[in-house]
Design a protein around this motif. Structure first.
Motif, PDB file in Angstrom:
ATOM      1  N   SER A 119       0.850  -1.687   0.055  1.00  9.57           N
ATOM      2  CA  SER A 119      -0.058   0.019  -0.021  1.00  9.57           C
ATOM      3  C   SER A 119       0.840   1.265  -0.339  1.00  9.57           C
ATOM      4  O   SER A 119       1.705   1.737  -1.014  1.00  9.57           O
ATOM      5  N   ASP A 143      -0.654  -4.425  -3.642  1.00  9.43           N
ATOM      6  CA  ASP A 143      -2.543  -4.139  -3.651  1.00  9.43           C
ATOM      7  C   ASP A 143      -1.913  -2.955  -3.779  1.00  9.43           C
ATOM      8  O   ASP A 143      -3.254  -1.710  -2.718  1.00  9.43           O
ATOM      9  N   SER A 250     -10.114  -6.827  -3.266  1.00  6.65           N
ATOM     10  CA  SER A 250      -9.326  -5.473  -2.819  1.00  6.65           C
ATOM     11  C   SER A 250     -10.293  -4.827  -2.264  1.00  6.65           C
ATOM     12  O   SER A 250     -11.224  -4.432  -3.490  1.00  6.65           O
ATOM     13  N   HIS A 278      -7.401  -5.817   0.714  1.00  7.75           N
ATOM     14  CA  HIS A 278      -6.522  -5.514   1.403  1.00  7.75           C
ATOM     15  C   HIS A 278      -5.672  -4.642   2.503  1.00  7.75           C
ATOM     16  O   HIS A 278      -6.880  -4.897   3.557  1.00  7.75           O
ATOM     17  N   ALA A 279      -4.184  -5.294   2.765  1.00  7.24           N
ATOM     18  CA  ALA A 279      -3.974  -6.033   1.416  1.00  7.24           C
ATOM     19  C   ALA A 279      -3.379  -7.079   1.245  1.00  7.24           C
ATOM     20  O   ALA A 279      -3.580  -7.667   2.808  1.00  7.24           O
TER      21      ALA A 279
END
Length: 314
Positions: A119, A143, A250, A278-279
């Protein structure tokens, strides 16, 4: 209530890793965990966590990479994990964190490396590839992409710094389950408790989330770049080996965006983690083996002389 799970203290204590400390330019103490030592023909792997996360998120993956001969560095941003909390919460920003990361790499004597970023950590990975293209050999994005779901970003901003404490580890795990079970659909009771061990910490006041609640102020005031600017930002990865890992469920990074990224960057590899949101946790055999194959390819394509760097601090 989780009745049959037991807290895995190897995650909580980051068993098998070596702690490393350095000092930010404003005097704040910063922290990382190290696995293994640098070796000939194998680039160090720099692991950078998500917005409110810490180096424990990479514990299981780092142990697997270390067993395969990789040197792994997992950093805690300021205000997270074992790093110090800043007096000025406005320093919880991407530019300051990037400087802290660079100073940590300098303190470790690391010149060339692979970035694995979850992220927010993935955004840092792209930034490092843009500003230091000769030093960043490859990037693994967990992600994150140039177009993100604003509804989920709003949820994140509204929950940061809230409900920081839990009465017990089972309660902390139950809270995570309540928040994320719709997208992490194959988790066991033990899995939720293990996830809590990555996210929470033990303090004199009890179990609490492992970050400074003042982080919410920095997130609240952040201005998001336009999608056009974000796509241009991600173009820094063109021509450089990169792997995108995406959670199949996600809520932040859509399948449409992931496919568009691959169309724009045909050299990008894509791995989807089933049953996760996520994630992705990076716990599963399939995703770990995918990362190992990617790293093997990167190391085989270009020799990585360990002599170019200083010896790893003990």
């Amino acid at each position: 209530m989780l009745t049959h799970a037991h807290l895995d203290r190897t995650i909580l204590t980051v068993e098998g890793a070596r702690p490393f400390k350095w000092t930010a330019r404003d005097g704040l103490s910063l922290s990382a965990h190290l696995w293994g030592n640098r070796s000939e023909g194998c680039y160090p792997v720099l692991c950078l966590p998500g917005l409110t996360r810490n180096s424990r998120d990479f514990y299981r993956l780092a142990c697997r990479l270390h067993a395969a001969g990789h040197h792994v560095i997992a950093m805690d941003y300021r205000g997270r994990g074992l790093s110090g909390y800043a007096d000025d919460p406005t320093t919880y920003n991407m530019a300051q964190e990037a400087q802290d990361i660079e100073d940590g790499l300098s303190a470790l004597g690391i010149e060339r490396y692979v970035v694995l970023g979850t992220s927010r950590g993935g955004l840092h990975g792209v930034g490092l590839a843009a500003t230091q293209p000769d030093r960043v050999r490859a990037v693994i994005l967990n992600d994150i992409g140039p177009e993100l779901a604003h509804d989920h970003l709003k949820v994140i901003s509204e929950t940061i710094g809230r409900h920081m404490t839990a009465s017990s580890w089972p309660q902390a795990a139950a809270r995570l389950k309540a928040q994320q079970q719709k997208t992490f659909t194959a988790m066991t009771e033990q899995d939720w408790l293990d996830a809590a061990a990555q996210t929470y910490e033990e303090t004199a006041e009890g179990v609490r989330l492992s970050y400074d609640p003042n982080l919410r102020h920095a997130v609240k005031d952040a201005v998001l770049p336009t999608p056009q600017a974000m796509w241009s930002f991600f173009d820094a990865l063109k021509g450089k080996p990169h792997l995108l890992i995406r959670g199949a469920n996600s809520p932040l990074l859509s399948e449409k965006t992931a496919n568009a990224m691959q169309e724009r960057h045909p050299e990008m590899d894509l791995h989807t983690v089933a049953f996760e949101g996520h994630a992705p946790l990076l716990w599963g055999t399939a995703v770990q083996e995918r990362i190992l194959r990617f790293l093997q390819t990167v190391n085989e394509e270009t020799a990585a002389p360990a002599s170019a760097d200083k010896a790893t601090p003990q």
